[in-house]
Design a protein around this motif. Structure first.
Motif, PDB file in Angstrom:
ATOM      1  N   ASN A   1      13.254 -10.629  36.547  1.00 12.56           N
ATOM      2  CA  ASN A   1      14.293 -11.340  35.800  1.00 12.56           C
ATOM      3  C   ASN A   1      15.664 -11.016  36.378  1.00 12.56           C
ATOM      4  OD1 ASN A   1      12.641 -12.196  33.272  1.00 12.56           O
ATOM      5  ND2 ASN A   1      12.207 -10.022  33.512  1.00 12.56           N
ATOM      6  N   LYS A   2      16.550 -11.995  36.378  1.00  8.47           N
ATOM      7  CA  LYS A   2      17.920 -11.751  36.844  1.00  8.47           C
ATOM      8  C   LYS A   2      18.807 -11.213  35.737  1.00  8.47           C
ATOM      9  CE  LYS A   2      18.226 -15.120  40.542  1.00  8.47           C
ATOM     10  NZ  LYS A   2      19.038 -16.219  41.090  1.00  8.47           N
ATOM     11  N   LEU A   3      18.301 -11.184  34.510  1.00  7.83           N
ATOM     12  CA  LEU A   3      19.113 -10.822  33.363  1.00  7.83           C
ATOM     13  C   LEU A   3      18.284 -10.000  32.395  1.00  7.83           C
ATOM     14  CD1 LEU A   3      21.694 -11.252  31.601  1.00  7.83           C
ATOM     15  CD2 LEU A   3      20.679 -13.423  30.872  1.00  7.83           C
TER      16      LEU A   3
ATOM     17  N   ALA B   1      23.943 -15.369  28.610  1.00  9.83           N
ATOM     18  CA  ALA B   1      23.300 -14.507  27.614  1.00  9.83           C
ATOM     19  C   ALA B   1      24.101 -14.501  26.319  1.00  9.83           C
ATOM     20  CB  ALA B   1      23.148 -13.084  28.139  1.00  9.83           C
TER      21      ALA B   1
ATOM     22  N   ALA C   1      23.155  -8.231  34.676  1.00  6.77           N
ATOM     23  CA  ALA C   1      22.823  -9.500  35.317  1.00  6.77           C
ATOM     24  C   ALA C   1      23.008  -9.343  36.816  1.00  6.77           C
ATOM     25  CB  ALA C   1      23.714 -10.611  34.786  1.00  6.77           C
TER      26      ALA C   1
ATOM     27  N   THR D   1      24.402  -6.095  28.667  1.00  9.39           N
ATOM     28  CA  THR D   1      23.646  -6.881  29.633  1.00  9.39           C
ATOM     29  C   THR D   1      23.788  -6.320  31.037  1.00  9.39           C
ATOM     30  OG1 THR D   1      25.546  -8.356  29.913  1.00  9.39           O
ATOM     31  CG2 THR D   1      23.846  -9.050  28.340  1.00  9.39           C
TER      32      THR D   1
ATOM     33  N   LEU E   1      25.318 -15.606  34.507  1.00  9.21           N
ATOM     34  CA  LEU E   1      24.169 -15.179  33.702  1.00  9.21           C
ATOM     35  C   LEU E   1      24.615 -14.336  32.510  1.00  9.21           C
ATOM     36  CD1 LEU E   1      21.716 -14.394  36.596  1.00  9.21           C
ATOM     37  CD2 LEU E   1      21.428 -16.190  34.872  1.00  9.21           C
TER      38      LEU E   1
ATOM     39  N   CYS F   1      17.305 -19.397  31.978  1.00  8.63           N
ATOM     40  CA  CYS F   1      16.805 -18.083  31.615  1.00  8.63           C
ATOM     41  C   CYS F   1      16.017 -18.195  30.307  1.00  8.63           C
ATOM     42  CB  CYS F   1      17.977 -17.121  31.481  1.00  8.63           C
ATOM     43  SG  CYS F   1      17.509 -15.421  31.708  1.00  8.63           S
TER      44      CYS F   1
ATOM     45  N   THR G   1      13.671 -16.673  28.938  1.00  4.81           N
ATOM     46  CA  THR G   1      13.414 -15.426  28.220  1.00  4.81           C
ATOM     47  C   THR G   1      14.326 -14.350  28.786  1.00  4.81           C
ATOM     48  OG1 THR G   1      11.089 -16.011  27.914  1.00  4.81           O
ATOM     49  CG2 THR G   1      11.669 -13.702  27.625  1.00  4.81           C
ATOM     50  N   ILE G   2      14.994 -13.633  27.887  1.00  4.02           N
ATOM     51  CA  ILE G   2      15.840 -12.510  28.294  1.00  4.02           C
ATOM     52  C   ILE G   2      15.219 -11.254  27.701  1.00  4.02           C
ATOM     53  CG2 ILE G   2      18.153 -11.512  28.268  1.00  4.02           C
ATOM     54  CD1 ILE G   2      19.191 -14.373  27.550  1.00  4.02           C
TER      55      ILE G   2
END
Length: 179
Positions: free
Chosen positions: A137-139, A164, A149, A147, A160, A111, A113-114
């Motif tokens: 994005n998954k997150l 994070a 996710a 968060t 995920l 990941c 970039t969050i």
């Protein structure tokens, strides 16, 4: 209802300090009809049947207050499971930046970039913002909130979530060691 792992994943979220009290929620898509979600105010690590939220029609009054986010994500993505947690380092990082760029190898790999998005908890505004980010994005982290996710299973969404928090801890520790 099949055992989707709600209690097992809830226990992991508590054990890793990714949620506290009755914060957070989880859901699993159930075909094309809707999804199961933890009840509002329910402890994630305790036994208890989740409630079914249909994609069309009235929402049960005891569904988690974040059902709007889950509904919006399921309507716009192929994800089958969502974990919403309140990891403290990730929440803190979201207050000072618009995206998290993990420095650790796992974060960079899985990941890189969050994104951080905005919206008041429990609102359609937050639901729209998270769903838009989750199309790519998954997150995602909701600023000052927590968060979200998603993945094929609760296990994937949990991993995920854990990633994070780990990435944000590493960033915080690096800053501490540089002082």
């Amino acid at each position: 209802m099949p055992d989707y792992g709600f209690e097992r994943i809830g226990k992991r979220l508590f054990a890793e300090h990714l949620v506290g009290g009755n914060f957070g929620n989880m859901s699993v898509r159930d075909g094309d009809a809707g999804f199961f979600i933890k009840k509002t105010g329910a402890y994630l690590d305790a036994p208890g049947e989740p409630v079914f939220v249909p994609f069309e029609g009235p929402v049960p009054k005891d569904a988690s207050s974040e059902y709007r986010v889950h509904l919006a994500v399921y309507r716009t993505t192929p994800y089958r499971a969502i974990v919403h947690a309140h990891p403290p380092y990730a929440v803190a990082a979201s207050l000072v930046t618009d995206e998290i760029r993990p420095l650790d190898s796992e974060g960079e790999m899985f990941c890189p970039t969050i994104p951080v998005t905005t919206g008041a908890p429990g609102t359609q505004g937050l639901a729209n913002a998270v769903a838009e980010e989750m199309r790519h994005n998954k997150l995602v982290i909701a600023r000052g909130h927590g968060t979200f996710a998603a993945g094929a299973t609760l296990d994937e969404a949990f991993l995920l979530t854990s990633l994070a928090e780990h990435a944000c801890k590493v960033i915080a520790l690096k800053k501490m060691f540089l002082q």
